[in-house]
Design a protein around this motif. Structure first.
Motif, PDB file in Angstrom:
ATOM      1  N   ILE A   1      30.692 -66.551 -16.604  1.00 35.66           N
ATOM      2  CA  ILE A   1      30.272 -66.398 -18.001  1.00 35.66           C
ATOM      3  C   ILE A   1      28.810 -66.794 -18.179  1.00 35.66           C
ATOM      4  O   ILE A   1      28.074 -66.199 -18.980  1.00 35.66           O
ATOM      5  CB  ILE A   1      31.203 -67.228 -18.909  1.00 35.66           C
ATOM      6  N   ASN A   2      28.365 -67.782 -17.419  1.00 30.83           N
ATOM      7  CA  ASN A   2      26.983 -68.252 -17.526  1.00 30.83           C
ATOM      8  C   ASN A   2      26.011 -67.483 -16.639  1.00 30.83           C
ATOM      9  O   ASN A   2      24.842 -67.841 -16.546  1.00 30.83           O
ATOM     10  CB  ASN A   2      26.917 -69.741 -17.173  1.00 30.83           C
ATOM     11  N   SER A   3      26.491 -66.426 -15.987  1.00 26.13           N
ATOM     12  CA  SER A   3      25.638 -65.619 -15.114  1.00 26.13           C
ATOM     13  C   SER A   3      24.821 -64.634 -15.943  1.00 26.13           C
ATOM     14  O   SER A   3      24.867 -64.628 -17.180  1.00 26.13           O
ATOM     15  CB  SER A   3      26.496 -64.866 -14.100  1.00 26.13           C
ATOM     16  N   THR A   4      24.096 -63.763 -15.247  1.00 28.64           N
ATOM     17  CA  THR A   4      23.265 -62.773 -15.944  1.00 28.64           C
ATOM     18  C   THR A   4      24.058 -61.579 -16.453  1.00 28.64           C
ATOM     19  O   THR A   4      23.523 -60.749 -17.187  1.00 28.64           O
ATOM     20  CB  THR A   4      22.155 -62.247 -15.006  1.00 28.64           C
ATOM     21  N   TYR A   5      25.328 -61.458 -16.074  1.00 29.49           N
ATOM     22  CA  TYR A   5      26.151 -60.345 -16.546  1.00 29.49           C
ATOM     23  C   TYR A   5      26.439 -60.530 -18.037  1.00 29.49           C
ATOM     24  O   TYR A   5      26.604 -61.658 -18.516  1.00 29.49           O
ATOM     25  CB  TYR A   5      27.450 -60.250 -15.744  1.00 29.49           C
ATOM     26  N   SER A   6      26.521 -59.428 -18.757  1.00 29.34           N
ATOM     27  CA  SER A   6      26.704 -59.513 -20.206  1.00 29.34           C
ATOM     28  C   SER A   6      27.549 -58.355 -20.702  1.00 29.34           C
ATOM     29  O   SER A   6      27.578 -57.274 -20.102  1.00 29.34           O
ATOM     30  CB  SER A   6      25.345 -59.504 -20.915  1.00 29.34           C
ATOM     31  N   ILE A   7      28.233 -58.587 -21.816  1.00 30.99           N
ATOM     32  CA  ILE A   7      29.046 -57.544 -22.438  1.00 30.99           C
ATOM     33  C   ILE A   7      28.137 -56.409 -22.918  1.00 30.99           C
ATOM     34  O   ILE A   7      27.119 -56.645 -23.575  1.00 30.99           O
ATOM     35  CB  ILE A   7      29.834 -58.118 -23.633  1.00 30.99           C
ATOM     36  N   ASN A   8      28.514 -55.184 -22.593  1.00 34.58           N
ATOM     37  CA  ASN A   8      27.728 -54.045 -23.048  1.00 34.58           C
ATOM     38  C   ASN A   8      27.882 -53.857 -24.550  1.00 34.58           C
ATOM     39  O   ASN A   8      29.000 -53.743 -25.066  1.00 34.58           O
ATOM     40  CB  ASN A   8      28.175 -52.759 -22.346  1.00 34.58           C
ATOM     41  N   THR A   9      26.769 -53.816 -25.250  1.00 35.84           N
ATOM     42  CA  THR A   9      26.782 -53.537 -26.691  1.00 35.84           C
ATOM     43  C   THR A   9      25.945 -52.308 -27.020  1.00 35.84           C
ATOM     44  O   THR A   9      25.638 -52.055 -28.190  1.00 35.84           O
ATOM     45  CB  THR A   9      26.257 -54.746 -27.482  1.00 35.84           C
ATOM     46  N   ASN A  10      25.568 -51.550 -26.000  1.00 32.13           N
ATOM     47  CA  ASN A  10      24.729 -50.365 -26.203  1.00 32.13           C
ATOM     48  C   ASN A  10      25.590 -49.144 -26.493  1.00 32.13           C
ATOM     49  O   ASN A  10      26.257 -48.613 -25.592  1.00 32.13           O
ATOM     50  CB  ASN A  10      23.876 -50.110 -24.957  1.00 32.13           C
ATOM     51  N   ASP A  11      25.604 -48.731 -27.740  1.00 35.08           N
ATOM     52  CA  ASP A  11      26.347 -47.529 -28.136  1.00 35.08           C
ATOM     53  C   ASP A  11      25.488 -46.310 -27.797  1.00 35.08           C
ATOM     54  O   ASP A  11      24.879 -45.683 -28.658  1.00 35.08           O
ATOM     55  CB  ASP A  11      26.668 -47.585 -29.630  1.00 35.08           C
ATOM     56  N   ALA A  12      25.465 -45.965 -26.518  1.00 33.42           N
ATOM     57  CA  ALA A  12      24.527 -44.958 -26.019  1.00 33.42           C
ATOM     58  C   ALA A  12      24.789 -43.570 -26.597  1.00 33.42           C
ATOM     59  O   ALA A  12      23.862 -42.776 -26.752  1.00 33.42           O
ATOM     60  CB  ALA A  12      24.575 -44.907 -24.495  1.00 33.42           C
ATOM     61  N   ASN A  13      26.040 -43.256 -26.904  1.00 32.21           N
ATOM     62  CA  ASN A  13      26.339 -41.922 -27.440  1.00 32.21           C
ATOM     63  C   ASN A  13      26.433 -41.902 -28.957  1.00 32.21           C
ATOM     64  O   ASN A  13      26.727 -40.865 -29.549  1.00 32.21           O
ATOM     65  CB  ASN A  13      27.613 -41.348 -26.817  1.00 32.21           C
ATOM     66  N   GLY A  14      26.196 -43.046 -29.591  1.00 34.44           N
ATOM     67  CA  GLY A  14      26.106 -43.097 -31.042  1.00 34.44           C
ATOM     68  C   GLY A  14      27.388 -42.803 -31.786  1.00 34.44           C
ATOM     69  O   GLY A  14      27.348 -42.368 -32.946  1.00 34.44           O
TER      70      GLY A  14
ATOM     71  N   ALA B   1      30.492 -40.822 -17.515  1.00 30.15           N
ATOM     72  CA  ALA B   1      29.946 -40.401 -16.223  1.00 30.15           C
ATOM     73  C   ALA B   1      28.641 -41.101 -15.867  1.00 30.15           C
ATOM     74  O   ALA B   1      28.253 -41.133 -14.698  1.00 30.15           O
ATOM     75  CB  ALA B   1      29.752 -38.889 -16.217  1.00 30.15           C
ATOM     76  N   ASP B   2      27.942 -41.645 -16.861  1.00 28.79           N
ATOM     77  CA  ASP B   2      26.694 -42.361 -16.577  1.00 28.79           C
ATOM     78  C   ASP B   2      26.858 -43.865 -16.780  1.00 28.79           C
ATOM     79  O   ASP B   2      25.922 -44.557 -17.157  1.00 28.79           O
ATOM     80  CB  ASP B   2      25.553 -41.825 -17.444  1.00 28.79           C
ATOM     81  N   ASN B   3      28.061 -44.374 -16.500  1.00 25.24           N
ATOM     82  CA  ASN B   3      28.283 -45.803 -16.724  1.00 25.24           C
ATOM     83  C   ASN B   3      27.549 -46.689 -15.731  1.00 25.24           C
ATOM     84  O   ASN B   3      27.600 -47.906 -15.832  1.00 25.24           O
ATOM     85  CB  ASN B   3      29.785 -46.142 -16.751  1.00 25.24           C
ATOM     86  N   ASN B   4      26.843 -46.083 -14.793  1.00 28.83           N
ATOM     87  CA  ASN B   4      25.993 -46.871 -13.894  1.00 28.83           C
ATOM     88  C   ASN B   4      24.613 -47.136 -14.488  1.00 28.83           C
ATOM     89  O   ASN B   4      23.859 -47.948 -13.947  1.00 28.83           O
ATOM     90  CB  ASN B   4      25.841 -46.167 -12.539  1.00 28.83           C
ATOM     91  N   VAL B   5      24.277 -46.469 -15.613  1.00 29.92           N
ATOM     92  CA  VAL B   5      22.935 -46.631 -16.195  1.00 29.92           C
ATOM     93  C   VAL B   5      22.938 -46.761 -17.714  1.00 29.92           C
ATOM     94  O   VAL B   5      21.905 -47.076 -18.297  1.00 29.92           O
ATOM     95  CB  VAL B   5      22.016 -45.446 -15.802  1.00 29.92           C
ATOM     96  N   ASN B   6      24.058 -46.537 -18.393  1.00 29.13           N
ATOM     97  CA  ASN B   6      24.034 -46.474 -19.857  1.00 29.13           C
ATOM     98  C   ASN B   6      24.186 -47.830 -20.546  1.00 29.13           C
ATOM     99  O   ASN B   6      24.276 -47.902 -21.765  1.00 29.13           O
ATOM    100  CB  ASN B   6      25.102 -45.499 -20.378  1.00 29.13           C
ATOM    101  N   GLY B   7      24.190 -48.899 -19.784  1.00 31.89           N
ATOM    102  CA  GLY B   7      24.389 -50.241 -20.311  1.00 31.89           C
ATOM    103  C   GLY B   7      25.676 -50.871 -19.841  1.00 31.89           C
ATOM    104  O   GLY B   7      25.791 -52.098 -19.767  1.00 31.89           O
ATOM    105  N   ALA B   8      26.660 -50.027 -19.519  1.00 29.28           N
ATOM    106  CA  ALA B   8      27.952 -50.532 -19.061  1.00 29.28           C
ATOM    107  C   ALA B   8      27.808 -51.346 -17.789  1.00 29.28           C
ATOM    108  O   ALA B   8      28.545 -52.315 -17.563  1.00 29.28           O
ATOM    109  CB  ALA B   8      28.920 -49.370 -18.834  1.00 29.28           C
ATOM    110  N   GLN B   9      26.835 -50.961 -16.950  1.00 29.98           N
ATOM    111  CA  GLN B   9      26.669 -51.637 -15.659  1.00 29.98           C
ATOM    112  C   GLN B   9      26.378 -53.124 -15.813  1.00 29.98           C
ATOM    113  O   GLN B   9      26.585 -53.909 -14.877  1.00 29.98           O
ATOM    114  CB  GLN B   9      25.563 -50.958 -14.840  1.00 29.98           C
ATOM    115  N   ASN B  10      25.930 -53.542 -16.985  1.00 32.45           N
ATOM    116  CA  ASN B  10      25.590 -54.944 -17.193  1.00 32.45           C
ATOM    117  C   ASN B  10      26.814 -55.856 -17.184  1.00 32.45           C
ATOM    118  O   ASN B  10      26.670 -57.066 -17.005  1.00 32.45           O
ATOM    119  CB  ASN B  10      24.837 -55.111 -18.513  1.00 32.45           C
TER     120      ASN B  10
END
Length: 630
Positions: free
Chosen positions: A256-269, A280-289
């Motif tokens: 929890i204290n690491s650099t990983y974080s919950i994705n809050t980027n609503d990339a497709n709006g 399909a782009d979950n490696n770059v759309n914010g989900a990867q975090n």
């Protein structure tokens, strides 16, 4: 990582297959004898190519993609892929899924009646045994190299071996424990001994793995070791017979204290950042975090009939348009049960709270709550001349009327209103958003489940029944639309034929660790309850888009956490393990449709908490004992 590690060397693949011809777990790979290990382990760069196969062997199934030269014989190659088997064994056996296909042994999984000769339980054992074999071979050969970076590669191999043993322990209990190449028939280690091995391996390698967030996407770093320890300790009472909740809290906190974080980027709006996790782009759309350990897929570079290709295609059928999900066809197999759907349930009253203006229009009829008697069931004005209501209806008929009077009323058919008509509107039982549109003289009854406020409720309901009376028809049970082969801009994945999917599979992601922390705290670990509540509310705020569904201390119970795990993690290979930890998998404490192959569910023998050791191995190795009940 997606474009480099998974484009592994086929030479590396072949030599690892050669080196795997020993009895680590009595596994039965195919041996494409082609090159020697000296070709692969000439230097650190070549060793990194071999390391790629260790990751890829959990994602792929053979040497040429998607079929043709399988790593494992005796079963359809696509069936044998790791995450497809994980779904079959950890989701299909639970309240989360049923499948309409009749492949021998497959219906037995959701019916909880599998035998010791089940092809699917055998395939998973061999897949994991192969991973152990590959990692042992890699470690043995890489140890001879002196480049310092190879120590990190070896640590990653040891993580993957520990991960394979974690799965073997979870699924099969007591299995052979081998850490080096040998032609001797291995002894069977106890489940407790496997637990100790996995624990010690992860503790040993945590400081040798890459630092938090320092490695390529798709490879594991130190946080992955902490996350797997969090999972291990949470299940210690099942695996080892002793509570380790303090340690579960400790390693959950480190994650929890690491650099990983919950994705809050609503990339497709679309109003939610949850669905981005499975695009399909979950490696770059914010989900990867928030992805701590993933298996990477690419529709062109890493083709398989397992993985997310399986999860996407197999979930499409009935009235669904496969093109909307980025693929060329549906396989019409997988659906879910009402037990999962109902975990997202909000009452009609709660849903109607989203409306503010009560109107003078209402519904009446034997399909409505008060039947043909007054008072009518009032609707809400959502804009000029448009009225709506969330309501549960029964089989029967209804009409719209104004001011509880027959002076002005509407009947109709096929969505078209008829003023003061003698024609009533026919209704099939269900929960609906009823809309009366007097601007166009139309009406509609849409499934209420399309309007649940929790964005994680990703179901297709048109033409699908909530109740399942007979499993084979795809139209019985709601379809799940969680995994898609479209990116955040709505574009199809890289394979323009629509056959293979780009979406990466999150094996471990951060919200699971949040939930581990909360559960371990409630079970007696030395965590902080206020922190647990805050973590869960962070998950729920993403799901709802606001704080309306946030919980307080009185809501935080073990039952709530189990349901929240279901809502957050369904179809991600977690459910069977969770139900066993809660003593609900086999007992009558929780029944779901077709548990025990009975429509309303029945308990099954406790020995079903483990799968059988493959019979072929028992005949080869007299040191092995079959699990009880088989």
């Amino acid at each position: 990582m997606k474009r480099t590690i998974l484009k592994f060397s086929f030479i590396a693949l072949s030599v690892l297959m050669v080196m795997s011809c020993h009895d680590d777990l009595d596994q039965l790979p195919i041996d494409p004898d082609s090159v020697t290990e000296q070709d692969v382990f000439a230097n650190a760069n070549q060793a990194k190519g071999a390391l790629a196969k260790l990751y890829a062997s959990l994602a792929l199934t053979g040497q040429q993609g998607p079929a043709g030269q399988p790593d494992i014989s005796g079963i359809d190659e696509g069936f044998s892929q790791y995450t497809r088997m994980l779904y079959n064994l950890n989701e299909l056996t639970t309240d989360h899924a049923v499948v309409g296909w009749g492949d021998p042994g497959l219906p037995d999984l959701h019916g909880m009646s599998w035998s010791s000769n089940n092809d699917f339980t055998e395939a998973m054992y061999y897949r994991l045994a192969q991973e152990v074999s590959f990692t042992n071979s890699f470690i043995s050969n890489a140890t001879l190299l002196t480049d310092p970076v190879v120590e990190q590669y070896i640590a990653e191999a040891r993580f993957l071996r520990a991960f394979a043993y974690y799965n073997l322990m979870d699924l099969y209990g007591s299995v052979p424990l081998s850490t080096e190449i040998s032609t001797d028939l291995p002894e069977q280690a106890t489940r407790s001994e496997i637990f100790d091995f996995v624990e010690q391996e992860l503790l040993d390698i945590q400081n040798t793995l890459g630092n938090d967030g320092s490695v390529e996407y798709g490879r594991v770093d130190e946080v992955a070791a902490w996350a797997l320890l969090s999972k291990l300790y949470l299940n210690a009472e099942v695996f080892k017979g002793e509570a380790r909740y303090n340690e579960a809290v400790e390693f959950s906190e480190k994650v929890i204290n690491s650099t990983y974080s919950i994705n809050t980027n609503d990339a497709n709006g679309n109003g939610s950042a949850y669905d981005e996790l499975f695009l399909a782009d979950n490696n770059v759309n914010g989900a990867q975090n928030e992805f701590i350990f993933t298996l990477n897929f690419d529709g062109l570079q890493s083709q398989t009939f397992g993985g997310t290709t399986f999860l996407t295609h197999a979930s499409i059928g009935g009235n669904m348009d496969a093109l909307e999900y980025g693929v060329n066809s549906g396989w019409a197999g997988l659906r879910t049960t009402k037990s999962l759907v109902n975990k997202f349930d909000n009452s009609d009253e709660e849903l109607n709270e989203s409306f503010t203006t009560l109107s003078d229009w209402a519904i009446i009829g034997d399909a409505t709550p008060n039947e043909w008697s007054a008072p009518d069931t009032d609707m809400y004005e959502v804009e000029a001349n448009i009225y709506q209501l969330f309501v549960t209806l029964t089989d029967g008929q209804m009409k719209f009327r104004k001011d509880n009077s027959w002076d002005v009323n509407y009947g109709g058919t096929d969505g078209v209103l008829e003023l003061n008509s003698s024609t009533n509107i026919n209704v099939d039982a269900g929960r609906y958003l009823v809309t009366l549109d007097l601007t166009n003289d139309t009406y509609s009854l849409e499934s209420i489940y399309n309007y649940l406020p929790d964005a994680r409720a990703m179901f297709y309901t048109d033409g699908q029944s909530l109740e399942i009376e007979d499993i084979p028809p795809f139209e019985q049970g709601f379809a799940v639309t969680k995994f898609k082969n479209i990116d955040s801009n709505g574009n199809q994945g890289s394979d323009n034929t629509g056959n293979f999917v780009d979406t990466d599979y999150p094996v471990i992601r951060l919200p699971e660790i949040y939930l581990n922390y909360a559960e371990a705290t409630l079970r007696g670990g030395n965590g902080n309850q206020a922190t647990a509540i805050s973590l869960i509310n962070e998950i729920r705020e993403r799901a709802y888009g606001n704080t309306n569904a946030n919980i307080t201390g009185s809501d935080l119970t073990l039952e709530f956490i189990l349901d929240e795990r279901s809502r957050e993690l369904y179809w991600e290979g977690q459910r069977r393990t969770d139900l066993i930890r809660y003593n609900l998998f086999t007992t009558d404490g929780y029944l779901w449709p077709f548990k025990g192959d009975v429509q309303n569910g029945v308990s099954v023998p406790e020995y079903r908490t483990l799968f059988p050791i493959p019979n072929d191995l028992l005949s080869i190795n007299p040191n092995l004992r079959q699990n009880e009940g088989y």
